[in-house]
Motif scaffolding. Structure first.
Motif, PDB file in Angstrom:
ATOM      1  N   ASP A   9       0.939  -1.133  -0.141  1.00  0.00           N
ATOM      2  CA  ASP A   9      -0.072   0.122  -0.107  1.00  0.00           C
ATOM      3  C   ASP A   9       0.840   1.297  -0.014  1.00  0.00           C
ATOM      4  N   LEU A  10       0.422   2.283  -0.717  1.00  0.00           N
ATOM      5  CA  LEU A  10       1.150   3.422  -0.834  1.00  0.00           C
ATOM      6  C   LEU A  10       1.386   4.360   0.629  1.00  0.00           C
ATOM      7  N   ALA A  11       0.108   4.130   1.196  1.00  0.00           N
ATOM      8  CA  ALA A  11      -0.046   4.720   2.376  1.00  0.00           C
ATOM      9  C   ALA A  11      -0.164   6.233   2.181  1.00  0.00           C
ATOM     10  N   ALA A  12       0.659   7.093   2.903  1.00  0.00           N
ATOM     11  CA  ALA A  12       0.626   8.322   2.856  1.00  0.00           C
ATOM     12  C   ALA A  12       1.709   9.065   1.776  1.00  0.00           C
ATOM     13  N   SER A  13       2.779   8.012   1.106  1.00  0.00           N
ATOM     14  CA  SER A  13       3.297   8.429   0.270  1.00  0.00           C
ATOM     15  C   SER A  13       2.883   8.930  -1.132  1.00  0.00           C
ATOM     16  N   GLY A  14       3.939   9.680  -1.869  1.00  0.00           N
ATOM     17  CA  GLY A  14       3.477  10.336  -3.085  1.00  0.00           C
ATOM     18  C   GLY A  14       2.321  11.172  -2.759  1.00  0.00           C
ATOM     19  N   THR A  15       1.560  11.268  -3.833  1.00  0.00           N
ATOM     20  CA  THR A  15       0.542  12.546  -3.736  1.00  0.00           C
ATOM     21  C   THR A  15      -0.876  11.964  -4.153  1.00  0.00           C
ATOM     22  N   ALA A  16      -1.645  12.290  -3.353  1.00  0.00           N
ATOM     23  CA  ALA A  16      -3.347  12.110  -3.578  1.00  0.00           C
ATOM     24  C   ALA A  16      -3.963  12.759  -4.901  1.00  0.00           C
ATOM     25  N   ILE A  17      -4.563  11.831  -5.589  1.00  0.00           N
ATOM     26  CA  ILE A  17      -5.294  12.463  -7.058  1.00  0.00           C
ATOM     27  C   ILE A  17      -6.661  12.846  -6.850  1.00  0.00           C
ATOM     28  N   ALA A  18      -6.824  14.232  -6.925  1.00  0.00           N
ATOM     29  CA  ALA A  18      -8.273  14.714  -6.582  1.00  0.00           C
ATOM     30  C   ALA A  18      -8.836  14.372  -7.842  1.00  0.00           C
ATOM     31  N   GLU A 108      -9.659   6.319  -2.275  1.00  0.00           N
ATOM     32  CA  GLU A 108      -8.754   7.234  -2.520  1.00  0.00           C
ATOM     33  C   GLU A 108      -7.892   6.765  -3.774  1.00  0.00           C
ATOM     34  N   TYR A 109      -7.217   7.820  -4.519  1.00  0.00           N
ATOM     35  CA  TYR A 109      -6.531   7.661  -5.762  1.00  0.00           C
ATOM     36  C   TYR A 109      -5.130   8.354  -5.326  1.00  0.00           C
ATOM     37  N   ARG A 110      -4.141   7.562  -5.722  1.00  0.00           N
ATOM     38  CA  ARG A 110      -2.903   8.086  -5.291  1.00  0.00           C
ATOM     39  C   ARG A 110      -1.791   7.714  -6.408  1.00  0.00           C
ATOM     40  N   VAL A 111      -0.819   8.575  -6.415  1.00  0.00           N
ATOM     41  CA  VAL A 111       0.228   8.266  -7.325  1.00  0.00           C
ATOM     42  C   VAL A 111       1.944   8.486  -6.523  1.00  0.00           C
ATOM     43  N   ALA A 112       2.634   7.638  -6.624  1.00  0.00           N
ATOM     44  CA  ALA A 112       4.008   7.862  -6.302  1.00  0.00           C
ATOM     45  C   ALA A 112       5.193   7.473  -7.113  1.00  0.00           C
ATOM     46  N   THR A 113       6.080   8.010  -7.488  1.00  0.00           N
ATOM     47  CA  THR A 113       7.221   7.458  -8.375  1.00  0.00           C
ATOM     48  C   THR A 113       8.439   7.559  -7.356  1.00  0.00           C
ATOM     49  N   ASN A 119      15.979   3.814 -13.503  1.00  0.00           N
ATOM     50  CA  ASN A 119      15.288   2.589 -13.146  1.00  0.00           C
ATOM     51  C   ASN A 119      13.915   3.192 -12.193  1.00  0.00           C
ATOM     52  N   ARG A 120      13.448   4.110 -12.302  1.00  0.00           N
ATOM     53  CA  ARG A 120      12.278   4.518 -11.599  1.00  0.00           C
ATOM     54  C   ARG A 120      10.951   3.807 -11.530  1.00  0.00           C
ATOM     55  N   VAL A 121      10.153   3.930 -10.796  1.00  0.00           N
ATOM     56  CA  VAL A 121       8.775   2.904 -11.001  1.00  0.00           C
ATOM     57  C   VAL A 121       7.716   4.232 -10.597  1.00  0.00           C
ATOM     58  N   CYS A 122       6.690   4.258 -11.492  1.00  0.00           N
ATOM     59  CA  CYS A 122       5.620   5.164 -11.180  1.00  0.00           C
ATOM     60  C   CYS A 122       4.349   4.182 -10.707  1.00  0.00           C
ATOM     61  N   THR A 123       3.844   4.560  -9.454  1.00  0.00           N
ATOM     62  CA  THR A 123       2.846   3.405  -8.948  1.00  0.00           C
ATOM     63  C   THR A 123       1.552   4.072  -8.901  1.00  0.00           C
ATOM     64  N   ILE A 124       0.493   3.554  -9.434  1.00  0.00           N
ATOM     65  CA  ILE A 124      -0.880   4.617  -9.274  1.00  0.00           C
ATOM     66  C   ILE A 124      -1.852   3.611  -8.804  1.00  0.00           C
ATOM     67  N   GLN A 125      -2.541   4.129  -7.840  1.00  0.00           N
ATOM     68  CA  GLN A 125      -3.161   3.150  -6.787  1.00  0.00           C
ATOM     69  C   GLN A 125      -4.660   3.693  -6.878  1.00  0.00           C
ATOM     70  N   TRP A 126      -5.648   2.638  -6.745  1.00  0.00           N
ATOM     71  CA  TRP A 126      -6.948   2.934  -6.517  1.00  0.00           C
ATOM     72  C   TRP A 126      -7.225   2.141  -4.835  1.00  0.00           C
TER      73      TRP A 126
END
Length: 240
Positions: A9-18, A108-113, A119-126
């Protein structure tokens, strides 16, 4: 391919998507955090749809209420089959008519890179979403899933997390799960019977015919179940 993995779970990392709501909504364009190559194009942004998919690029798809309708006469639009030129470069980990799930905190919808170049990873979460009760019974009262984009390799992954069975009896439901390029039929889609485990998913090209990604409450994804899409290697140059 389908593989066993882990879900974090991304928890509070990255950015919440409005989004305007948790029913049918597109977000504003969000940064990937690096240049991601898909279908011969380079992208640095994506638009999230609350119904379990993203469109790569800075422009939104043609509508917000996009999913494969259970009623053939319904006004909703299947983003995979849509011929609209706005409905291209679609990545759909679980495209269905989704709404907020039953878990505390709402959807909640969230994204974290994460990671370091190249070798970065972008994770988009529902997080905490549920299939809406329409003509059939709700099957998952809360589910969590992620879309992962990998820098350099341009691999796409759909990763499924904790899923809570709904209160209703098992019923036949179908989601759109897979990738679309820039034309109708330019796809790679997951195909699963309702009684099969998610580990038994197969993949097809073209459009769904007799079945789709069929699911039911008593057959949720095992935590960490991952669908991995690896780009084909470039064609070798002809020998002189």
């Amino acid at each position: 391919m389908t593989v066993a993995s882990t879900y974090t779970d991304l928890a509070a990392s990255g950015t919440a998507i409005a989004t305007a709501n948790t029913d049918n909504a597109n977000s504003a364009a969000q940064p990937i955090g690096f240049t991601f190559s898909y279908n011969g194009q380079n992208f640095t942004q994506f638009v999230l749809n609350t119904n379990g998919f993203v469109k790569l690029g800075a422009t939104a798809p043609s509508a917000a209420n996009m999913f494969l309708p259970e009623d053939v006469n319904a006004p909703e639009i299947d983003p995979i089959a849509s011929p609209n030129p706005a409905d291209v470069n679609i990545l759909a980990p679980f495209n269905f008519d989704l709404t907020a799930g039953s878990a505390t905190g709402g959807a909640e919808y969230r994204v974290a890179t994460t990671g370091t170049s190249p070798n970065r990873v972008c994770t988009i979460q529902w997080k905490n979403v549920a299939d809406k009760t329409l003509e059939y019974d709700l099957q998952y009262s809360s589910m969590n899933f992620q879309l992962k984009l990998y820098e350099t390799t341009n691999v796409v992954e759909f990763v499924y997390g904790p899923t809570t069975k709904g209160p209703n009896p098992d019923d036949f439901r179908f989601a759109v799960v897979g990738l679309k390029g820039t034309a109708d039929g330019e796809t790679v889609l997951s195909n699963k019977t309702s009684s099969a485990a998610w580990s038994a998913t197969t993949f097809i090209t073209g459009n769904y015919t007799t079945s789709a990604h069929n699911y039911r409450g008593t057959v949720p994804p095992d935590a960490g179940r991952t669908y991995r899409f690896v780009p084909a290697p470039p064609a070798a140059a002809p020998r002189p």
